[in-house]
Design an enzyme around this catalytic site. Structure first.
Site, mmCIF file in Angstrom:
data_model
loop_
_atom_site.group_PDB
_atom_site.id
_atom_site.type_symbol
_atom_site.label_atom_id
_atom_site.label_comp_id
_atom_site.label_asym_id
_atom_site.label_seq_id
_atom_site.Cartn_x
_atom_site.Cartn_y
_atom_site.Cartn_z
ATOM 1 N N ASP A 134 -6.657 -7.896 1.867
ATOM 2 C CA ASP A 134 -7.715 -7.071 1.279
ATOM 3 C C ASP A 134 -8.503 -7.896 0.265
ATOM 4 O O ASP A 134 -9.737 -7.943 0.282
ATOM 5 C CB ASP A 134 -7.050 -5.862 0.605
ATOM 6 C CG ASP A 134 -8.058 -4.826 0.154
ATOM 7 O OD1 ASP A 134 -9.186 -4.830 0.675
ATOM 8 O OD2 ASP A 134 -7.718 -4.005 -0.715
ATOM 9 N N LYS B 33 3.280 -15.468 -0.224
ATOM 10 C CA LYS B 33 3.756 -15.812 -1.573
ATOM 11 C C LYS B 33 5.276 -15.928 -1.469
ATOM 12 O O LYS B 33 6.034 -15.349 -2.266
ATOM 13 C CB LYS B 33 3.321 -14.702 -2.559
ATOM 14 C CG LYS B 33 3.570 -14.992 -4.015
ATOM 15 C CD LYS B 33 2.602 -15.976 -4.631
ATOM 16 C CE LYS B 33 2.963 -16.263 -6.070
ATOM 17 N NZ LYS B 33 2.138 -17.321 -6.677
ATOM 18 N N TYR C 124 0.829 -1.202 0.000
ATOM 19 C CA TYR C 124 0.000 0.000 0.000
ATOM 20 C C TYR C 124 0.861 1.248 0.000
ATOM 21 O O TYR C 124 1.297 1.737 1.025
ATOM 22 C CB TYR C 124 -0.982 -0.024 1.175
ATOM 23 C CG TYR C 124 -2.172 -0.862 0.806
ATOM 24 C CD1 TYR C 124 -3.356 -0.265 0.410
ATOM 25 C CD2 TYR C 124 -2.066 -2.238 0.758
ATOM 26 C CE1 TYR C 124 -4.427 -1.027 0.004
ATOM 27 C CE2 TYR C 124 -3.116 -3.013 0.347
ATOM 28 C CZ TYR C 124 -4.299 -2.406 -0.021
ATOM 29 O OH TYR C 124 -5.345 -3.174 -0.437
ATOM 30 N N ASP D 286 -12.472 -9.827 0.707
ATOM 31 C CA ASP D 286 -13.627 -9.578 -0.170
ATOM 32 C C ASP D 286 -14.150 -10.903 -0.722
ATOM 33 O O ASP D 286 -15.363 -11.116 -0.832
ATOM 34 C CB ASP D 286 -13.237 -8.666 -1.343
ATOM 35 C CG ASP D 286 -13.489 -7.194 -1.031
ATOM 36 O OD1 ASP D 286 -13.547 -6.850 0.166
ATOM 37 O OD2 ASP D 286 -13.624 -6.382 -1.979
ATOM 38 N N ASP E 92 -2.185 -17.910 -3.959
ATOM 39 C CA ASP E 92 -3.018 -18.308 -5.106
ATOM 40 C C ASP E 92 -3.784 -19.588 -4.791
ATOM 41 O O ASP E 92 -4.967 -19.735 -5.146
ATOM 42 C CB ASP E 92 -2.188 -18.450 -6.394
ATOM 43 C CG ASP E 92 -0.829 -19.079 -6.173
ATOM 44 O OD1 ASP E 92 -0.208 -18.805 -5.130
ATOM 45 O OD2 ASP E 92 -0.379 -19.857 -7.027
#
Ligand code: ATP
Length: 353
Positions: free
Chosen positions: A240, A183, A130, A244, A216
């Site tokens: 984030d 990751k 961010y 969702d 993933d």
């Protein structure tokens, strides 16, 4: 105790009103002694000639234990105000609200893609990719030449350890399982550090099961077996996106509650945005904000040992489940016809029972 309500932009005014109504009933029923104070931020403040987050209101947030923050959308602000940090990021940065806690669960009567799920995503809130929130000065995203854009990802030992601790503490109060999402196979240095620190914190919680999943694969597994996850801890951007996805699996973005917390401050803020496409149409689902406020009450109850607050939080959760169990109360996003105000009134009645 003051409760500061900052409606914000888009659907903010509608969902804060529909959340305030049942909260007032809850306050009376449990004699919480809440004093409701509402202040303009975002577009409403700009229209009064002020900054989107006036300094005086920032100070009020700092001094108030209960803040209900509506969504804000800087994209809608006039050009002069667009370069200013959003009220949401100012609050997060000023109070160092490093943990964004986002639960998702299936509820009786609410149509959902997931058959069964009850998980909490613990998202690091101050680092990662961010660009606007990671640097002491300047931004982590820049353009050295017109054909080259760069973004920096920041991961620290301190940031990784403190978010891991929040996740493991939470898991102890739940089903005692933490899934670490990363990751590290590609972002070997940054996520390597994150993983190393989370593993180190995990050693202090031998009673909590830990698993590690690459992001993933996690995106797929959330759909395949959402019921298998309890607490999920991850870095900012992954959290984030996955939260969702989780909210959607549980019925929709309108159900995504969240708090932003530090070790000594928390703010209730729905995970969704300002939804300008449905603003001022009495269509928005206030559930996410109600859940956020319920989480805030519980957060304070846990810290202070205030049983009355704990009972009020539990009562609000049961009342919300009861209201959602009846399709007549469903807003458009979850397949019903109820208006935002109608939902608030139904919840106020359920809280009163
Ligand atoms: P922003 O720019 O503030 O992020 P956005 O529209 O890009 O706004 P969201 O506000 O999260 O992002 O909305 C995404 C979609 O989900 C929109 O179609 C919106 O109408 C819907 N949505 C979000 N929150 C709610 C809600 N509380 N009730 C009903 N629908 C919602």
């Amino acid at each position: 105790m003051k409760i500061l309500i900052l409606p914000g932009d888009g659907i903010g005014a509608e969902i804060t009103a529909a959340t305030r109504l049942p909260l007032e009933v809850l306050d009376r029923k449990f004699a919480l002694g809440l004093e409701f104070v509402e202040r303009d931020i975002g577009m409403a403040a700009i229209e009064k000639g002020l900054d989107p987050m006036p300094d005086a209101i920032m100070e009020e947030v700092r001094a108030t234990p209960f803040t209900m923050l509506g969504p804000v959308s800087t994209m809608e602000y006039p050009p002069g105000a667009q370069h200013l940090p959003s009220p949401s990021s100012l609050i997060r940065d000023n109070l160092d609200l490093f943990a964004n806690i986002r639960p998702s669960r299936t509820r009786p009567g609410v149509p959902s893609v997931a058959k069964q799920m009850d998980l909490v995503i613990v998202r690091e809130n101050t680092e990662g990719f961010y660009a606007v929130r990671t640097m002491f000065e300047g931004k982590g995203e820049f353009m050295p030449t017109p054909d080259l854009a760069m973004s920096m990802r920041k991961i620290t030992v301190q940031g990784s350890r403190r978010i891991a601790k929040v996740a493991f503490d939470l898991a102890r109060a739940r089903r005692k399982k933490v899934t670490v999402v990363h990751k590290g196979n590609v972002l070997r240095i940054t996520d390597g550090l994150f993983l190393r620190e989370v593993r180190s914190v995990a050693q202090d919680y031998p009673d909590v099961e830990t698993e590690e999943i690459i992001v993933d694969a996690m995106a797929a597994l959330l759909i395949r077996r959402p019921e298998s996850f309890d607490v999920v801890v991850t870095t900012n951007l992954f959290g984030d996106i996955l939260s969702d996805e989780a909210a959607e699996l549980s019925g929709g973005l309108g159900l995504g509650g969240s708090i932003n917390a530090s070790n000594d401050h928390a703010v209730a803020q729905a995970a969704h945005g300002s939804a300008p496409d449905i603003a001022n149409q009495n269509k928005a689902n206030p559930t996410a904000l109600v859940i956020s406020v319920q989480m805030l009450l519980k957060w304070h109850a846990n810290r202070s040992g205030n049983n009355q607050l704990a009972s009020a939080a539990a009562h609000l959760e049961t009342a919300l489940d009861d209201v959602l169990a009846d399709p007549a109360n469903h807003t458009v996003d979850i397949g019903g016809n109820a208006g935002t105000d109608q939902f608030g009134e139904a919840l106020a009645r359920a809280v009163d029972q």
